[in-house]
Motif scaffolding. Structure first.
Motif, PDB file in Angstrom:
ATOM      1  N   LEU A   1       0.869  -1.176   0.000  1.00  0.00           N
ATOM      2  CA  LEU A   1       0.000   0.000   0.000  1.00  0.00           C
ATOM      3  C   LEU A   1       0.901   1.220   0.000  1.00  0.00           C
ATOM      4  O   LEU A   1       1.800   1.345   0.843  1.00  0.00           O
ATOM      5  N   VAL A   2       0.684   2.128  -0.947  1.00  0.00           N
ATOM      6  CA  VAL A   2       1.494   3.335  -1.094  1.00  0.00           C
ATOM      7  C   VAL A   2       0.561   4.510  -1.368  1.00  0.00           C
ATOM      8  O   VAL A   2      -0.597   4.331  -1.757  1.00  0.00           O
ATOM      9  N   PRO A   3       1.032   5.752  -1.202  1.00  0.00           N
ATOM     10  CA  PRO A   3       0.164   6.914  -1.450  1.00  0.00           C
ATOM     11  C   PRO A   3      -0.200   7.042  -2.924  1.00  0.00           C
ATOM     12  O   PRO A   3       0.590   6.740  -3.812  1.00  0.00           O
ATOM     13  N   TRP A   4      -1.409   7.526  -3.170  1.00  0.00           N
ATOM     14  CA  TRP A   4      -1.897   7.783  -4.518  1.00  0.00           C
ATOM     15  C   TRP A   4      -1.471   9.176  -4.945  1.00  0.00           C
ATOM     16  O   TRP A   4      -1.627  10.148  -4.206  1.00  0.00           O
ATOM     17  N   GLY A   5      -0.941   9.305  -6.176  1.00  0.00           N
ATOM     18  CA  GLY A   5      -0.481  10.591  -6.676  1.00  0.00           C
ATOM     19  C   GLY A   5      -1.406  11.229  -7.686  1.00  0.00           C
ATOM     20  O   GLY A   5      -1.006  12.137  -8.411  1.00  0.00           O
ATOM     21  N   GLY A   6      -2.652  10.738  -7.757  1.00  0.00           N
ATOM     22  CA  GLY A   6      -3.622  11.329  -8.671  1.00  0.00           C
ATOM     23  C   GLY A   6      -3.671  10.693 -10.041  1.00  0.00           C
ATOM     24  O   GLY A   6      -4.374  11.180 -10.933  1.00  0.00           O
ATOM     25  N   GLU A   7      -2.945   9.581 -10.259  1.00  0.00           N
ATOM     26  CA  GLU A   7      -2.961   8.907 -11.556  1.00  0.00           C
ATOM     27  C   GLU A   7      -4.382   8.462 -11.898  1.00  0.00           C
ATOM     28  O   GLU A   7      -5.061   7.853 -11.082  1.00  0.00           O
ATOM     29  N   SER A   8      -4.812   8.760 -13.134  1.00  0.00           N
ATOM     30  CA  SER A   8      -6.193   8.426 -13.496  1.00  0.00           C
ATOM     31  C   SER A   8      -6.399   8.239 -14.996  1.00  0.00           C
ATOM     32  O   SER A   8      -7.536   8.071 -15.438  1.00  0.00           O
ATOM     33  N   VAL A   9      -5.300   8.259 -15.773  1.00  0.00           N
ATOM     34  CA  VAL A   9      -5.417   8.146 -17.226  1.00  0.00           C
ATOM     35  C   VAL A   9      -4.678   6.894 -17.694  1.00  0.00           C
ATOM     36  O   VAL A   9      -3.464   6.769 -17.503  1.00  0.00           O
ATOM     37  N   ARG A  10      -5.416   5.965 -18.298  1.00  0.00           N
ATOM     38  CA  ARG A  10      -4.809   4.734 -18.775  1.00  0.00           C
ATOM     39  C   ARG A  10      -3.908   4.984 -19.979  1.00  0.00           C
ATOM     40  O   ARG A  10      -4.258   5.771 -20.861  1.00  0.00           O
ATOM     41  N   PRO A  11      -2.742   4.321 -20.042  1.00  0.00           N
ATOM     42  CA  PRO A  11      -1.937   4.387 -21.273  1.00  0.00           C
ATOM     43  C   PRO A  11      -2.731   3.806 -22.440  1.00  0.00           C
ATOM     44  O   PRO A  11      -3.480   2.835 -22.275  1.00  0.00           O
ATOM     45  N   ARG A  12      -2.571   4.396 -23.629  1.00  0.00           N
ATOM     46  CA  ARG A  12      -3.319   3.948 -24.806  1.00  0.00           C
ATOM     47  C   ARG A  12      -2.342   3.586 -25.913  1.00  0.00           C
ATOM     48  O   ARG A  12      -1.713   4.449 -26.524  1.00  0.00           O
ATOM     49  N   ARG A  13      -2.175   2.287 -26.138  1.00  0.00           N
ATOM     50  CA  ARG A  13      -1.292   1.813 -27.194  1.00  0.00           C
ATOM     51  C   ARG A  13      -1.849   0.514 -27.754  1.00  0.00           C
ATOM     52  O   ARG A  13      -2.650  -0.156 -27.114  1.00  0.00           O
ATOM     53  N   ALA A  14      -1.367   0.110 -28.929  1.00  0.00           N
ATOM     54  CA  ALA A  14      -1.783  -1.158 -29.516  1.00  0.00           C
ATOM     55  C   ALA A  14      -1.173  -2.348 -28.783  1.00  0.00           C
ATOM     56  O   ALA A  14      -1.565  -3.493 -28.993  1.00  0.00           O
TER      57      ALA A  14
END
Length: 224
Positions: A96-109
């Protein structure tokens, strides 16, 4: 949620940078940690130099308050400021670690979008309940009887797959989703991977340059 590649040395890092088409961040933690930064979206794969073999993987759960999270059924391995290392009922170590606001999935093939928890048969049902209760995500059946998955929220880069195995010990491996399995496998082999086994129409298991197994799957990389 972050997938961590734990390796006794930095030997495999150029391989993972290549196959994820990412950039290695500046190192931190005295040179122990680095992030595989994607061209777009938030990073969800990191590397760590560990002091003991074999090369393996683990999962970090990013939360608002590390100390406030209730983890019923887990065993505490270690606690530091901003970090709790725990073990699931089946013995799968996670953090368990702090959340840094990440919310956008990488988009690649082609993208690492799944962590598979490999669970012995006799522990499978309990382990599925544990992870569903811990994350609050609904447990769903897969098309194949030996698999279940947790329905991830929008924006979550990593999905959790749970696999029923004949092994006596639990483990963790990473899965790529891609639009063309055969082409993706050829790309990984050219970068230094070795094919372990093929399941036509579904996935191919490979071994990275330090012996860590992972899979390339035919899952749609743009799907949920």
């Amino acid at each position: 949620m972050t997938a961590f590649l734990d390796t006794p040395s930095r030997e495999a890092e150029p391989f993972w940078v290549a196959v994820t088409a990412s950039v290695l961040s500046a190192r931190r933690g005295g040179g122990t940690f680095a992030t595989l930064v994607p061209a777009e979206g938030d990073a969800c794969v990191r590397v760590q130099v560990v002091g003991d073999p074999p090369a393996r993987a683990h999962l970090d759960l990013h939360v608002d308050d590390v100390d406030a999270v209730e983890v019923a059924g887990a065993t505490v391995v270690r606690t530091e400021e901003g970090l709790r290392v725990l073990s699931s009922p089946a013995g799968i170590v996670f953090c368990l670690v702090p959340w840094g606001g990440e919310s956008v999935r990488p988009r690649r093939a082609s993208v690492v979008d799944q962590v598979c928890l490999d669970i012995p048969e006799h522990l499978y049902d309990r382990e599925c309940r544990f992870w569903s209760e811990l994350t609050g995500w609904a447990l769903r059946p897969s098309d194949l009887a030996e698999f279940s998955y947790l329905e991830r929220p929008t924006g979550m880069g990593i999905r959790l797959l749970l696999q029923r195995t004949g092994s006596t010990t639990a483990g963790v491996h990473l899965d790529f989703a891609c639009t063309d399995v055969d082409a993706e496998v050829r790309r990984h082999v050219a970068s230094g991977a070795e094919v372990v086994r093929r399941v036509p129409g579904d996935w191919t298991t490979l071994r990275d340059p330090v012996g860590r197994e992972y899979c390339v799957t035919g899952r749609d990389p743009y799907s949920s």
